[in-house]
Design an enzyme around this catalytic site. Structure first.
Site, PDB file in Angstrom:
ATOM      1  NE  ARG A   1      -1.365   0.912   4.604  1.00  0.00           N
ATOM      2  CZ  ARG A   1      -2.258   0.987   5.575  1.00  0.00           C
ATOM      3  NH1 ARG A   1      -3.225   0.113   5.625  1.00  0.00           N
ATOM      4  NH2 ARG A   1      -2.192   1.927   6.470  1.00  0.00           N
TER       5      ARG A   1
ATOM      6  NE  ARG B   1       2.627   9.508  -4.963  1.00  0.00           N
ATOM      7  CZ  ARG B   1       2.482   9.945  -3.724  1.00  0.00           C
ATOM      8  NH1 ARG B   1       3.397  10.712  -3.169  1.00  0.00           N
ATOM      9  NH2 ARG B   1       1.391   9.632  -3.050  1.00  0.00           N
TER      10      ARG B   1
ATOM     11  NE  ARG C   1       2.963  -5.796  16.884  1.00  0.00           N
ATOM     12  CZ  ARG C   1       3.972  -6.074  17.709  1.00  0.00           C
ATOM     13  NH1 ARG C   1       4.007  -7.206  18.389  1.00  0.00           N
ATOM     14  NH2 ARG C   1       4.959  -5.200  17.862  1.00  0.00           N
TER      15      ARG C   1
ATOM     16  NE  ARG D   1       2.993   6.457  13.603  1.00  0.00           N
ATOM     17  CZ  ARG D   1       1.961   6.308  12.780  1.00  0.00           C
ATOM     18  NH1 ARG D   1       2.106   6.508  11.485  1.00  0.00           N
ATOM     19  NH2 ARG D   1       0.796   5.947  13.236  1.00  0.00           N
TER      20      ARG D   1
ATOM     21  CD  GLU E   1       2.216   6.300  16.843  1.00  0.00           C
ATOM     22  OE1 GLU E   1       2.314   5.256  16.167  1.00  0.00           O
ATOM     23  OE2 GLU E   1       1.488   7.250  16.528  1.00  0.00           O
TER      24      GLU E   1
ATOM     25  CE1 TYR F   1      -4.789  -0.016  10.903  1.00  0.00           C
ATOM     26  CE2 TYR F   1      -5.185   0.640   8.650  1.00  0.00           C
ATOM     27  CZ  TYR F   1      -4.746   0.936   9.909  1.00  0.00           C
ATOM     28  OH  TYR F   1      -4.275   2.181  10.186  1.00  0.00           O
TER      29      TYR F   1
ATOM     30  CG  ASP G   1      -7.290   3.871   6.274  1.00  0.00           C
ATOM     31  OD1 ASP G   1      -6.656   3.863   7.343  1.00  0.00           O
ATOM     32  OD2 ASP G   1      -6.753   3.755   5.162  1.00  0.00           O
TER      33      ASP G   1
HETATM   34  P1  FAD Z   1     -13.306   2.039  17.301  1.00  0.00           P
HETATM   35  O1  FAD Z   1     -12.843   3.438  17.057  1.00  0.00           O
HETATM   36  O2  FAD Z   1     -12.363   1.067  17.858  1.00  0.00           O
HETATM   37  O3  FAD Z   1     -14.635   2.101  18.179  1.00  0.00           O
HETATM   38  C1  FAD Z   1     -15.151   0.994  18.865  1.00  0.00           C
HETATM   39  C2  FAD Z   1     -15.759   1.519  20.164  1.00  0.00           C
HETATM   40  O4  FAD Z   1     -16.471   0.463  20.818  1.00  0.00           O
HETATM   41  C3  FAD Z   1     -14.701   1.986  21.157  1.00  0.00           C
HETATM   42  O5  FAD Z   1     -15.007   3.274  21.616  1.00  0.00           O
HETATM   43  C4  FAD Z   1     -14.781   0.948  22.275  1.00  0.00           C
HETATM   44  O6  FAD Z   1     -14.451   1.482  23.541  1.00  0.00           O
HETATM   45  C5  FAD Z   1     -16.228   0.532  22.192  1.00  0.00           C
HETATM   46  N1  FAD Z   1     -16.489  -0.795  22.768  1.00  0.00           N
HETATM   47  C6  FAD Z   1     -15.819  -1.937  22.494  1.00  0.00           C
HETATM   48  N2  FAD Z   1     -16.319  -2.950  23.213  1.00  0.00           N
HETATM   49  C7  FAD Z   1     -17.323  -2.440  23.952  1.00  0.00           C
HETATM   50  C8  FAD Z   1     -18.203  -2.990  24.917  1.00  0.00           C
HETATM   51  N3  FAD Z   1     -18.133  -4.282  25.280  1.00  0.00           N
HETATM   52  N4  FAD Z   1     -19.121  -2.195  25.502  1.00  0.00           N
HETATM   53  C9  FAD Z   1     -19.194  -0.878  25.180  1.00  0.00           C
HETATM   54  N5  FAD Z   1     -18.369  -0.300  24.281  1.00  0.00           N
HETATM   55  C10 FAD Z   1     -17.445  -1.066  23.675  1.00  0.00           C
HETATM   56  N6  FAD Z   1      -7.753   5.682   9.818  1.00  0.00           N
HETATM   57  C11 FAD Z   1      -7.584   6.634   8.876  1.00  0.00           C
HETATM   58  O7  FAD Z   1      -8.450   6.829   8.017  1.00  0.00           O
HETATM   59  N7  FAD Z   1      -6.459   7.430   8.890  1.00  0.00           N
HETATM   60  C12 FAD Z   1      -5.475   7.284   9.820  1.00  0.00           C
HETATM   61  O8  FAD Z   1      -4.480   8.020   9.792  1.00  0.00           O
HETATM   62  C13 FAD Z   1      -5.631   6.255  10.805  1.00  0.00           C
HETATM   63  N8  FAD Z   1      -4.676   6.049  11.739  1.00  0.00           N
HETATM   64  C14 FAD Z   1      -4.856   5.064  12.687  1.00  0.00           C
HETATM   65  C15 FAD Z   1      -3.866   4.879  13.651  1.00  0.00           C
HETATM   66  C16 FAD Z   1      -4.025   3.899  14.622  1.00  0.00           C
HETATM   67  C17 FAD Z   1      -2.948   3.687  15.671  1.00  0.00           C
HETATM   68  C18 FAD Z   1      -5.179   3.075  14.619  1.00  0.00           C
HETATM   69  C19 FAD Z   1      -5.364   1.989  15.633  1.00  0.00           C
HETATM   70  C20 FAD Z   1      -6.164   3.264  13.654  1.00  0.00           C
HETATM   71  C21 FAD Z   1      -6.006   4.256  12.681  1.00  0.00           C
HETATM   72  N9  FAD Z   1      -7.001   4.477  11.718  1.00  0.00           N
HETATM   73  C22 FAD Z   1      -6.814   5.466  10.762  1.00  0.00           C
HETATM   74  C23 FAD Z   1      -8.235   3.674  11.685  1.00  0.00           C
HETATM   75  C24 FAD Z   1      -9.407   4.303  12.471  1.00  0.00           C
HETATM   76  O9  FAD Z   1      -9.051   4.429  13.834  1.00  0.00           O
HETATM   77  C25 FAD Z   1     -10.631   3.394  12.339  1.00  0.00           C
HETATM   78  O10 FAD Z   1     -11.012   3.291  11.000  1.00  0.00           O
HETATM   79  C26 FAD Z   1     -11.870   3.851  13.115  1.00  0.00           C
HETATM   80  O11 FAD Z   1     -11.559   4.332  14.380  1.00  0.00           O
HETATM   81  C27 FAD Z   1     -12.807   2.691  13.215  1.00  0.00           C
HETATM   82  O12 FAD Z   1     -13.944   3.001  13.994  1.00  0.00           O
HETATM   83  P2  FAD Z   1     -14.734   1.822  14.710  1.00  0.00           P
HETATM   84  O13 FAD Z   1     -15.997   2.431  15.202  1.00  0.00           O
HETATM   85  O14 FAD Z   1     -14.817   0.651  13.842  1.00  0.00           O
HETATM   86  O15 FAD Z   1     -13.807   1.352  15.918  1.00  0.00           O
HETATM   87  N1  UDP Z   2       6.760   1.243   6.427  1.00  0.00           N
HETATM   88  C1  UDP Z   2       8.136   1.226   6.461  1.00  0.00           C
HETATM   89  N2  UDP Z   2       8.806   2.380   6.755  1.00  0.00           N
HETATM   90  C2  UDP Z   2       8.167   3.541   7.034  1.00  0.00           C
HETATM   91  C3  UDP Z   2       6.754   3.556   7.001  1.00  0.00           C
HETATM   92  C4  UDP Z   2       6.076   2.382   6.703  1.00  0.00           C
HETATM   93  O1  UDP Z   2       8.741   0.205   6.218  1.00  0.00           O
HETATM   94  O2  UDP Z   2       8.831   4.543   7.319  1.00  0.00           O
HETATM   95  C5  UDP Z   2       6.068  -0.034   6.118  1.00  0.00           C
HETATM   96  C6  UDP Z   2       5.768  -0.851   7.368  1.00  0.00           C
HETATM   97  O3  UDP Z   2       5.918  -2.227   7.025  1.00  0.00           O
HETATM   98  C7  UDP Z   2       4.318  -0.558   7.644  1.00  0.00           C
HETATM   99  C8  UDP Z   2       3.765  -0.433   6.214  1.00  0.00           C
HETATM  100  O4  UDP Z   2       4.826   0.189   5.489  1.00  0.00           O
HETATM  101  O5  UDP Z   2       3.695  -1.599   8.341  1.00  0.00           O
HETATM  102  C9  UDP Z   2       2.494   0.404   6.134  1.00  0.00           C
HETATM  103  O6  UDP Z   2       2.766   1.677   6.655  1.00  0.00           O
HETATM  104  P1  UDP Z   2       1.654   2.700   7.051  1.00  0.00           P
HETATM  105  O7  UDP Z   2       2.297   3.951   7.525  1.00  0.00           O
HETATM  106  O8  UDP Z   2       0.687   2.785   5.926  1.00  0.00           O
HETATM  107  O9  UDP Z   2       0.993   1.938   8.261  1.00  0.00           O
HETATM  108  P2  UDP Z   2       0.060   2.439   9.444  1.00  0.00           P
HETATM  109  O10 UDP Z   2       0.973   2.940  10.503  1.00  0.00           O
HETATM  110  O11 UDP Z   2      -0.855   3.485   8.871  1.00  0.00           O
HETATM  111  O12 UDP Z   2      -0.616   1.196   9.818  1.00  0.00           O
END
Ligand code: FAD
Ligand code: UDP
Length: 381
Positions: A180, A184, A257, A288, A313, A362, A364
């Site tokens: 992903r 470029r 994870r 990061r 992180e 996973y 977004d």
């Molecule tokens: P969640 O946000 O996990 O919501 C689930 C909710 O259910 C939580 O509040 C939880 O507490 C609640 N819950 C769970 N079990 C129970 C229970 N038994 N009773 C009551 N409540 C409960 N997406 C992007 O588009 N761009 C990004 O840059 C990006 N960065 C990310 C970075 C990280 C580290 C992570 C982990 C995700 C990232 N994402 C990103 C993805 C994004 O967080 C998710 O797409 C989005 O939050 C999903 O929403 P959700 O409602 O499915 O889950």
């Molecule tokens: N990645 C890497 N070096 C970097 C950034 C990303 O090797 O500096 C790799 C790494 O394997 C990572 C994958 O690219 O799991 C996807 O990265 P991305 O930033 O999209 O992952 P996110 O943190 O959003 O899950």
């Protein structure tokens, strides 16, 4: 008759979008949330006047006009474009994703033709090594990276970062993780290829608040603490928590994870000059450093703040009690999930499983919203 049409478990993006759309259609919804705040992982905590992405940096990006118009109709977005920088094991800085700036920094090449020649040479080496081993398709992330981008970029920007992030060797990880990342031959540091990108002005909580406007929400309420009662209050359940927990771990536990954040307020206005700086060396323990105020460079006064907040992180093995962040895409977990999917299909009339934890995917942010909108456009309507 039940008091509510829908009991929505979880107030993340899936639950909140569902609640809004159902409420607009005259349905009675109750949202329960086990955390003490709504919003799931997009929730921001205000520290020193700065919106801190408490559960990891979130950048909204999409190519869907429908989703972009939807979120912008709720809260204006700024023009933030994600351009991470990497600190490599050689101590130098490189632009990400892999583009002409990176290739210039790495090899001194100035034109796309020169960069292409260099990439071709390195890819050829990788392909020959694979041929000698008798394989035609990359079998793992290491082979995929070497054939996609070559040894130099792999060694400096990929290997250490990936092994830290996933806690295993690149040769033991699936190839698709790396696919992903864009490669470029233009001078373009935008991490995403999508048409639209930005951060809600004033932070993500505003988006959540708009989605949950007029919806009854109970915080600090875990579905599993009183499951029978909660199931009795509504005709249908929308479940966005962990699907294995919903089914009492009948087929075993799914793995994740996790990430640990070390957040610090610094007495200076600008620590690293960018929202995201990756540390790609295996020697540096964190993956990061996020400097949150840079997400709000546009359309906000946060820049006048003399302080800044950063988060380091650390990728971590998940265990019960830690936040389950990333699903683990290996055979065991996929096989376990297939059993739960089967149960979910049987329960489809009673329970809607949606979002990152319930679907063990996973996702977004944009696809989560799109899924809910499509659901209302089709089935439920
Ligand atoms: P969640 O946000 O996990 O919501 C689930 C909710 O259910 C939580 O509040 C939880 O507490 C609640 N819950 C769970 N079990 C129970 C229970 N038994 N009773 C009551 N409540 C409960 N997406 C992007 O588009 N761009 C990004 O840059 C990006 N960065 C990310 C970075 C990280 C580290 C992570 C982990 C995700 C990232 N994402 C990103 C993805 C994004 O967080 C998710 O797409 C989005 O939050 C999903 O929403 P959700 O409602 O499915 O889950
Ligand atoms: N990645 C890497 N070096 C970097 C950034 C990303 O090797 O500096 C790799 C790494 O394997 C990572 C994958 O690219 O799991 C996807 O990265 P991305 O930033 O999209 O992952 P996110 O943190 O959003 O899950």
């Amino acid at each position: 008759m039940s008091k509510y049409d829908y009991l929505i478990v979880g107030s993340g993006l899936y639950g909140a979008t569902f609640a809004r759309e159902a409420t607009l259609r005259g349905k009675r919804c109750l949202v329960i949330e086990k955390r003490s705040h709504p919003g799931g992982n997009i929730y921001c905590e205000e520290i020193a006047g700065i919106n801190v992405h408490k559960y990891g940096a979130h950048i909204f990006h999409t190519s869907s006009r429908k989703v972009w118009d939807y979120v912008n109709s709720l809260v204006p977005f700024n023009r933030y474009t994600n351009c991470p920088v990497a600190v490599a094991p050689d101590g130098r800085l490189y632009n990400l994703p892999f583009n002409m700036n990176t290739f210039y920094q790495m090899w001194g090449v100035k034109t796309p033709a020169e960069a292409q020649a260099k990439l071709d040479e390195q890819r050829r080496e990788a392909l020959e090594a694979m041929r000698e081993a008798g394989v035609t398709e990359p079998r793992n992330l290491e082979e995929q990276a070497l054939t996609l981008i070559g040894r130099d970029v792999y060694k400096l920007l990929i290997e250490g970062y990936t092994e830290k992030q996933w806690g295993r060797r690149c040769a033991d990880l699936p190839a698709f993780i790396i696919r992903r990342l864009p490669v470029r031959l233009t001078f373009d540091n935008n991490y995403f290829n999508d048409l639209y990108q930005g951060i809600p002005i004033g932070g993500y909580n505003r988006l959540i608040d708009r989605l949950l406007e007029g919806v009854e929400v109970r915080l600090d309420t875990d579905f599993f603490d009183n499951r029978e009662y909660w199931e009795s209050v509504a005709d249908r359940v929308v479940f966005t928590g962990r699907i294995d927990e919903f089914y009492g771990f009948r087929y075993g536990r799914l793995d994740y994870r996790s990430v640990r954040f070390e957040t610090e307020t610094l007495q200076e206005p600008n620590y690293q000059g960018n929202a995201v700086v990756n540390y790609t060396s295996a020697e540096v323990p964190y993956t990061r450093v996020i400097e949150h105020k840079h997400f709000e460079r546009f359309g906000s006064e946060v820049y006048d703040n003399p302080l800044t907040v950063i988060s380091r992180e650390y990728s971590a093995e998940w265990s019960e009690g830690k936040e389950p962040f990333y699903p683990v895409n290996d055979e065991r977990n996929q096989a376990v999930m297939e059993h739960y999917r089967e149960l979910a299909r049987e329960d489809a009339g009673r329970v809607i499983f949606g979002g990152r934890l319930a679907e063990y995917k996973y996702y977004d942010m944009a696809p989560v919203i799109e899924q809910v909108l499509n659901l209302f456009d089709s089935e439920i309507a």
